[in-house]
Scaffold this motif. Structure first.
Motif, PDB file in Angstrom:
ATOM      1  N   TRP A  23       0.852  -1.195   0.000  1.00 14.78           N
ATOM      2  CA  TRP A  23       0.000   0.000   0.000  1.00 14.78           C
ATOM      3  C   TRP A  23       0.889   1.247   0.000  1.00 14.78           C
ATOM      4  CZ3 TRP A  23      -0.280   2.281   5.241  1.00 14.78           C
ATOM      5  CH2 TRP A  23      -0.824   3.566   5.221  1.00 14.78           C
ATOM      6  N   ALA A  24       1.892   1.249   0.864  1.00 16.25           N
ATOM      7  CA  ALA A  24       2.753   2.425   0.995  1.00 16.25           C
ATOM      8  C   ALA A  24       3.595   2.632  -0.260  1.00 16.25           C
ATOM      9  CB  ALA A  24       3.654   2.266   2.212  1.00 16.25           C
ATOM     10  N   HIS A  25       3.948   1.542  -0.883  1.00 18.24           N
ATOM     11  CA  HIS A  25       4.817   1.575  -2.055  1.00 18.24           C
ATOM     12  C   HIS A  25       4.070   2.105  -3.287  1.00 18.24           C
ATOM     13  CE1 HIS A  25       7.549   0.162  -5.115  1.00 18.24           C
ATOM     14  NE2 HIS A  25       6.666  -0.678  -5.573  1.00 18.24           N
ATOM     15  N   LEU A  26       2.758   1.831  -3.309  1.00 18.63           N
ATOM     16  CA  LEU A  26       2.019   2.148  -4.544  1.00 18.63           C
ATOM     17  C   LEU A  26       1.449   3.571  -4.566  1.00 18.63           C
ATOM     18  CD1 LEU A  26       0.395  -1.338  -5.150  1.00 18.63           C
ATOM     19  CD2 LEU A  26       2.146  -0.247  -6.540  1.00 18.63           C
ATOM     20  N   GLY A  27       2.177   4.480  -3.927  1.00 19.00           N
ATOM     21  CA  GLY A  27       1.916   5.862  -4.307  1.00 19.00           C
ATOM     22  C   GLY A  27       1.338   6.877  -3.360  1.00 19.00           C
ATOM     23  N   PHE A  28       0.821   6.502  -2.171  1.00 18.40           N
ATOM     24  CA  PHE A  28       0.128   7.551  -1.426  1.00 18.40           C
ATOM     25  C   PHE A  28       1.067   8.670  -0.979  1.00 18.40           C
ATOM     26  CE2 PHE A  28       1.452   5.428   2.485  1.00 18.40           C
ATOM     27  CZ  PHE A  28       1.612   6.492   3.357  1.00 18.40           C
ATOM     28  N   TRP A  29       2.346   8.369  -0.749  1.00 16.58           N
ATOM     29  CA  TRP A  29       3.284   9.431  -0.348  1.00 16.58           C
ATOM     30  C   TRP A  29       3.364  10.510  -1.423  1.00 16.58           C
ATOM     31  CZ3 TRP A  29       4.736   9.703   4.526  1.00 16.58           C
ATOM     32  CH2 TRP A  29       4.869   8.536   5.282  1.00 16.58           C
ATOM     33  N   LYS A  30       3.374  10.079  -2.662  1.00 15.32           N
ATOM     34  CA  LYS A  30       3.507  11.053  -3.760  1.00 15.32           C
ATOM     35  C   LYS A  30       2.311  12.000  -3.799  1.00 15.32           C
ATOM     36  CE  LYS A  30       6.624   8.451  -6.731  1.00 15.32           C
ATOM     37  NZ  LYS A  30       6.923   7.351  -5.794  1.00 15.32           N
ATOM     38  N   ASP A  31       1.115  11.452  -3.513  1.00 10.46           N
ATOM     39  CA  ASP A  31      -0.088  12.301  -3.485  1.00 10.46           C
ATOM     40  C   ASP A  31       0.030  13.332  -2.366  1.00 10.46           C
ATOM     41  OD1 ASP A  31      -1.252  10.878  -5.551  1.00 10.46           O
ATOM     42  OD2 ASP A  31      -2.238   9.464  -4.204  1.00 10.46           O
ATOM     43  N   LEU A  32       0.491  12.875  -1.200  1.00  6.53           N
ATOM     44  CA  LEU A  32       0.625  13.807  -0.070  1.00  6.53           C
ATOM     45  C   LEU A  32       1.668  14.880  -0.393  1.00  6.53           C
ATOM     46  CD1 LEU A  32       0.438  11.499   3.104  1.00  6.53           C
ATOM     47  CD2 LEU A  32      -1.407  12.593   1.851  1.00  6.53           C
ATOM     48  N   ILE A  33       2.786  14.452  -0.962  1.00  8.33           N
ATOM     49  CA  ILE A  33       3.858  15.415  -1.281  1.00  8.33           C
ATOM     50  C   ILE A  33       3.337  16.479  -2.254  1.00  8.33           C
ATOM     51  CG2 ILE A  33       6.103  15.679  -2.453  1.00  8.33           C
ATOM     52  CD1 ILE A  33       6.741  12.798  -1.336  1.00  8.33           C
ATOM     53  N   GLN A  34       2.599  16.027  -3.265  1.00  8.70           N
ATOM     54  CA  GLN A  34       2.077  16.986  -4.254  1.00  8.70           C
ATOM     55  C   GLN A  34       1.113  17.976  -3.598  1.00  8.70           C
ATOM     56  OE1 GLN A  34       3.208  17.288  -7.518  1.00  8.70           O
ATOM     57  NE2 GLN A  34       2.100  19.201  -7.143  1.00  8.70           N
ATOM     58  N   GLY A  35       0.189  17.450  -2.813  1.00  9.25           N
ATOM     59  CA  GLY A  35      -0.794  18.309  -2.136  1.00  9.25           C
ATOM     60  C   GLY A  35      -0.113  19.295  -1.201  1.00  9.25           C
ATOM     61  N   LEU A  36       0.864  18.815  -0.457  1.00  7.28           N
ATOM     62  CA  LEU A  36       1.553  19.682   0.513  1.00  7.28           C
ATOM     63  C   LEU A  36       2.423  20.727  -0.200  1.00  7.28           C
ATOM     64  CD1 LEU A  36       2.529  16.993   3.188  1.00  7.28           C
ATOM     65  CD2 LEU A  36       0.808  18.802   3.420  1.00  7.28           C
ATOM     66  N   THR A  37       2.999  20.331  -1.324  1.00 11.65           N
ATOM     67  CA  THR A  37       3.801  21.295  -2.102  1.00 11.65           C
ATOM     68  C   THR A  37       2.899  22.422  -2.612  1.00 11.65           C
ATOM     69  OG1 THR A  37       5.235  19.487  -2.781  1.00 11.65           O
ATOM     70  CG2 THR A  37       5.421  21.503  -4.046  1.00 11.65           C
ATOM     71  N   ASN A  38       1.732  22.051  -3.120  1.00  7.01           N
ATOM     72  CA  ASN A  38       0.775  23.074  -3.586  1.00  7.01           C
ATOM     73  C   ASN A  38       0.392  23.997  -2.439  1.00  7.01           C
ATOM     74  OD1 ASN A  38       0.792  21.635  -5.962  1.00  7.01           O
ATOM     75  ND2 ASN A  38      -1.184  20.640  -5.615  1.00  7.01           N
ATOM     76  N   PHE A  39       0.112  23.392  -1.286  1.00  3.95           N
ATOM     77  CA  PHE A  39      -0.301  24.177  -0.119  1.00  3.95           C
ATOM     78  C   PHE A  39       0.820  25.130   0.312  1.00  3.95           C
ATOM     79  CE2 PHE A  39      -0.196  24.594   4.556  1.00  3.95           C
ATOM     80  CZ  PHE A  39      -1.387  25.271   4.761  1.00  3.95           C
ATOM     81  N   LYS A  40       2.030  24.617   0.304  1.00  4.31           N
ATOM     82  CA  LYS A  40       3.194  25.408   0.719  1.00  4.31           C
ATOM     83  C   LYS A  40       3.348  26.642  -0.191  1.00  4.31           C
ATOM     84  CE  LYS A  40       8.101  24.668   1.660  1.00  4.31           C
ATOM     85  NZ  LYS A  40       9.172  23.667   1.733  1.00  4.31           N
ATOM     86  N   GLU A  41       3.212  26.417  -1.476  1.00  2.00           N
ATOM     87  CA  GLU A  41       3.363  27.524  -2.429  1.00  2.00           C
ATOM     88  C   GLU A  41       2.275  28.566  -2.262  1.00  2.00           C
ATOM     89  OE1 GLU A  41       3.613  25.661  -6.271  1.00  2.00           O
ATOM     90  OE2 GLU A  41       5.635  24.911  -5.804  1.00  2.00           O
ATOM     91  N   LYS A  42       1.042  28.089  -2.114  1.00  2.00           N
ATOM     92  CA  LYS A  42      -0.082  29.033  -2.029  1.00  2.00           C
ATOM     93  C   LYS A  42      -0.120  29.770  -0.710  1.00  2.00           C
ATOM     94  CE  LYS A  42      -3.307  27.076  -5.288  1.00  2.00           C
ATOM     95  NZ  LYS A  42      -4.384  26.104  -5.384  1.00  2.00           N
TER      96      LYS A  42
END
Ligand SMILES: [Fe+2]
Length: 261
Positions: A177-196
């Motif tokens: 479960w951890a390997h198949l991607g959820f970290w990447k979704d969190l990183i993307q969302g948090l990066t967007n939040f950080k920028e905004k």
């Protein structure tokens, strides 16, 4: 031996069809949403608090996995994760830390040094601080929602089980479960939040975890093959059932967050 190898291939097929198809692996609505959402501070705080409860209580399940290990090799494999979680750095001769990452992501805790600040919980504290969250707000059962506590208790029951096939089924499921991607979704969302938002949240905790998941998933693959080849009576059904039950716990965690966002 060759026949066993054939059986193992068949078994992997079953795992692909009946475990890795779990909806939380195939379609995690919360993470999908999180990746694209225009996140509010409250939504990021909610994730952080619930994640801290999971992250802290995962230690208990990992310790139980260590204690319940059926042989020294499995005990060491479990200890690698446990010791690293509490702050022992991975150590590998000649390897350089990946640029931008606070800590090495490869090697063994054997020979590694301990740092309080390298404990994953402290790492998460560092992330949480710019959001206005401190030690008192994170990591205890009282901070967890009903769904998060269900997940934590399922980890304890299944991942930390005395029965080895059960715990191996759970760790196989968790790592895949951890390997198949959820970290990447969190990183993307948090990066967007950080920028905004302009809030300077350090993302090292998430980036590092994404990087090591490949190693963890590969370990559980090796672990499974070894056990399977050795044990003619390996209980395939119990393995798959335990993995699915564990993923139901994982799903409860994300669904709980989705309900409150
Ligand atoms: Fe961790």
């Amino acid at each position: 031996m060759l026949m066993r190898e054939e059986k193992y291939k068949e078994f992997l097929k079953k795992i692909n069809e009946r475990l890795l198809t779990h909806r939380i692996i195939q379609n995690n609505s919360y993470c999908k949403w999180f990746r694209e959402a225009d996140l509010t501070l409250k939504q990021v705080k909610d994730l952080t608090v619930q994640f801290s409860v999971f992250s802290n209580w995962f230690l208990v399940a990992q310790l139980k996995k260590t204690i319940n290990a059926p042989d020294l090799e499995s005990m060491r494999a479990a200890k690698e994760i446990l010791a690293n979680e509490i702050g022992v750095l991975y150590h590998k001769k000649g390897s350089k830390p990946v640029e931008g990452l606070d800590y090495p992501s490869e090697g063994s805790v054997d020979g590694g040094t301990f740092h309080f600040t390298a404990g994953h919980f402290e790492w998460l504290l560092k992330f949480a601080k710019p959001l206005g969250l401190g030690f008192k707000d994170l990591g205890h059962r009282k901070h967890g929602t009903e769904s998060t506590l269900f997940f934590v208790d399922e980890l304890d029951r299944i991942y930390g089980s005395e029965d080895f096939t059960t715990s191996v089924g759970a760790s196989y499921a968790v790592e895949h479960w951890a390997h198949l991607g959820f970290w990447k979704d969190l990183i993307q969302g948090l990066t967007n939040f950080k920028e905004k938002s302009g809030i300077k949240i350090p993302l090292g905790f998430f980036i590092w975890h994404d990087l090591v998941e490949d190693q963890h998933a590969a370990h559980t693959d090796e672990e499974l093959k070894e056990i399977y080849m050795k044990d003619e009576n390996f209980d395939e059904e119990l393995f798959i059932r335990s993995g699915n039950e564990m993923l139901d716990g994982v799903a409860a965690f994300w669904d709980g967050l989705f309900k409150t966002c």
